[in-house]
Design a protein around this motif. Structure first.
Motif, short mmCIF file in Angstrom:
data_model
loop_
_atom_site.label_atom_id
_atom_site.label_comp_id
_atom_site.label_asym_id
_atom_site.label_seq_id
_atom_site.Cartn_x
_atom_site.Cartn_y
_atom_site.Cartn_z
N LEU A 111 0.97 20.60 3.25
CA LEU A 111 -0.42 20.95 3.31
C LEU A 111 -0.66 22.27 3.85
O LEU A 111 0.09 22.59 4.95
N ALA A 112 -1.86 23.09 3.44
CA ALA A 112 -1.86 24.32 4.04
C ALA A 112 -0.92 25.04 4.24
O ALA A 112 -0.49 25.61 5.56
N HIS A 113 -0.21 25.39 3.33
CA HIS A 113 1.28 25.95 3.40
C HIS A 113 1.13 27.23 4.11
O HIS A 113 0.31 28.09 3.61
N PRO A 143 -8.07 16.46 5.10
CA PRO A 143 -8.76 15.02 4.94
C PRO A 143 -7.56 14.10 5.12
O PRO A 143 -6.36 14.29 4.89
N THR A 144 -7.83 12.91 5.69
CA THR A 144 -6.74 11.78 6.10
C THR A 144 -5.92 11.43 4.65
O THR A 144 -5.13 10.76 4.57
N SER A 145 -6.90 11.34 3.41
CA SER A 145 -6.58 11.04 2.28
C SER A 145 -5.63 11.98 1.38
O SER A 145 -4.90 11.89 0.33
N ALA A 146 -5.50 13.29 2.05
CA ALA A 146 -4.55 14.40 1.58
C ALA A 146 -3.00 13.80 1.47
O ALA A 146 -2.55 13.07 2.10
N VAL A 147 -2.53 14.24 0.18
CA VAL A 147 -0.70 13.90 -0.06
C VAL A 147 -0.11 14.52 0.92
O VAL A 147 0.17 15.59 1.50
N ARG A 148 0.80 13.38 1.64
CA ARG A 148 1.83 13.82 2.65
C ARG A 148 3.18 13.03 2.30
O ARG A 148 2.98 11.92 1.92
N LEU A 149 4.11 13.71 2.16
CA LEU A 149 5.43 13.31 1.89
C LEU A 149 5.87 11.96 2.63
O LEU A 149 6.45 11.23 2.30
N SER A 150 5.59 12.48 3.95
CA SER A 150 5.92 11.23 4.79
C SER A 150 5.05 9.86 4.58
O SER A 150 5.64 8.60 5.11
N ALA A 151 3.77 10.18 4.22
CA ALA A 151 3.14 8.68 4.05
C ALA A 151 3.38 8.12 2.80
O ALA A 151 3.52 6.86 2.49
N LEU A 152 3.88 9.00 1.51
CA LEU A 152 4.34 8.33 0.48
C LEU A 152 5.76 7.56 0.80
O LEU A 152 5.98 6.63 0.15
N ASP A 153 6.80 8.32 1.74
CA ASP A 153 8.06 7.81 1.96
C ASP A 153 8.01 6.81 3.07
O ASP A 153 9.29 6.17 3.13
N GLN A 154 7.22 6.92 4.09
CA GLN A 154 7.20 5.87 4.95
C GLN A 154 8.26 6.28 5.88
O GLN A 154 8.80 5.51 6.47
N LEU A 155 8.77 7.49 6.07
CA LEU A 155 9.70 7.93 7.06
C LEU A 155 10.99 7.49 6.65
O LEU A 155 11.79 7.37 7.57
N GLU A 156 11.39 7.07 5.37
CA GLU A 156 12.52 6.66 5.06
C GLU A 156 13.61 7.89 5.00
O GLU A 156 14.66 8.06 5.42
#
Length: 348
Positions: free
Chosen positions: A258-260, A297-310
């Motif tokens: 986000l916001a690269h 936004p808290t709903s913005a796509v984050r890799l860590s949210a999709l992956d849950q730190l795996e």
């Protein structure tokens, strides 16, 4: 999209073709394509970038004229071994290896001049942060007990702050326990720890190109080979990423979803899912730096949210949203890795 294939439109296609030629030339210089490799076909590049075929043809002609590729009748275009010329290209302005330029940018960023924006300045205006009033939090810290102020405390960092970060991460969809969080001296120390832990001298690491220049300086100092993954409007170029994963087998990919920095772009949901699929397929760890989390936004796509730190390591800080002078950052990752990083932090 350049959909007109007529010869009369060639001049208009030239700037687009030049941009494509520069992109492929940079990929050749950085090892995405090596001497003897066959480039993707005209059809594949046209579909990938949504260009007309004549635009891709013009780009290939430019690459041939520059001595970077050669056509082979009935087979396609192949990368030439440019030898010293290729090494010289690595030293052109804008290439990742210019560590001294990075130091200069960091010095310029720390200069304070009235009514002037420093080169490379990534901080919001001071006026935006004027209401933060850090003195309001002093008494809260003191009420936790003087013992907490005069002892080393946990190797993971100040426990109440880590507990607060658990809630903060939960707001953006990342589930973590306090034992998965390591506090650092800003996001830069967080990246230092990750580099020290994973990357010995000579190892390869993937980075956004263009990307976060202080990270490039740290990797250069550590003797790490940087492999640039072109950053597109919707995230990393996944075709270039997979080519590097197949050829170089790097362990880490440093990126900003986000916001690269410096393009300001956000990764698309489709590209985020595909990137994580590649990380699993090629045993890649993605280090996600999210310095502007509080402005998204808290709903913005984050890799860590999709992956849950795996397969992800999440790095954050308060430099942009609270105070650049208050050097507090953090790493969120698996519990075992967090313990190792906490031990490493105690040593360096």
């Amino acid at each position: 999209m350049d959909a007109d294939n007529s010869p009369g439109r060639a001049p208009r296609a030239a700037p687009i073709a030049e941009s494509l030629a520069r992109l492929i030339g940079r990929q050749i210089a950085e090892g995405v394509y090596r001497p003897g490799d066959k480039l993707p076909s005209l059809r594949e590049l046209a579909q990938l970038h949504r260009y007309a075929k004549n635009t891709v043809v013009v780009a290939f002609e430019m690459l041939v004229a520059r001595g970077l590729v050669e056509p082979r009748r009935g087979s396609g275009f192949y990368v030439l071994d440019t030898g010293p010329a290729r090494r010289a290209a690595d030293e052109e302005p804008g290439q990742l290896s210019r560590a001294m330029d990075i130091v200069w940018l960091m010095r310029e960023q720390l200069k304070t001049q009235p009514d002037a924006i420093a080169a490379g300045d990534g901080f919001p205006p001071v006026e935006w942060l004027a209401d933060m009033r850090m003195d309001r939090y002093h008494q809260k810290v003191v009420r936790t007990g003087l013992g907490t102020l005069f002892r080393y405390g946990s190797r993971f960092g100040y426990a109440p702050l880590r507990e607060s970060l658990v809630r903060k991460l939960g707001d953006v969809g990342i589930s973590a326990a306090p034992s998965q969080l390591v506090l650092t001296h800003g996001a830069n120390e967080a990246m230092d720890l990750v580099i020290r832990y994973f990357l010995p001298p000579g190892a390869a690491a993937l980075v956004d190109d263009p990307g976060y220049y202080p990270l490039f300086g740290k990797l250069k100092l550590a003797g790490v080979r940087m492999l640039g993954v072109p950053r597109l409007a919707d995230g990393p170029d996944l075709a270039a990423l997979e080519a590097l994963l197949q050829r170089e087998k790097p362990r880490l990919f440093f990126t900003q979803s986000l916001a690269h920095n410096p393009t300001g772009s956000d990764i698309s949901p489709a590209k985020a899912y595909k990137l994580l699929q590649l990380s699993e397929r090629y045993n890649l760890i993605v280090v996600e730096n999210d310095p502007l989390a509080d402005f998204k936004p808290t709903s913005a796509v984050r890799l860590s949210a999709l992956d849950q730190l795996e397969r992800t390591v999440y790095i954050g800080s308060f430099s942009k949203s609270f105070s650049a002078a208050l050097r507090v950052g953090f790493i969120a990752c698996g519990a075992g890795l967090a313990s190792d990083l906490a031990d490493l932090k105690a040593l360096v």
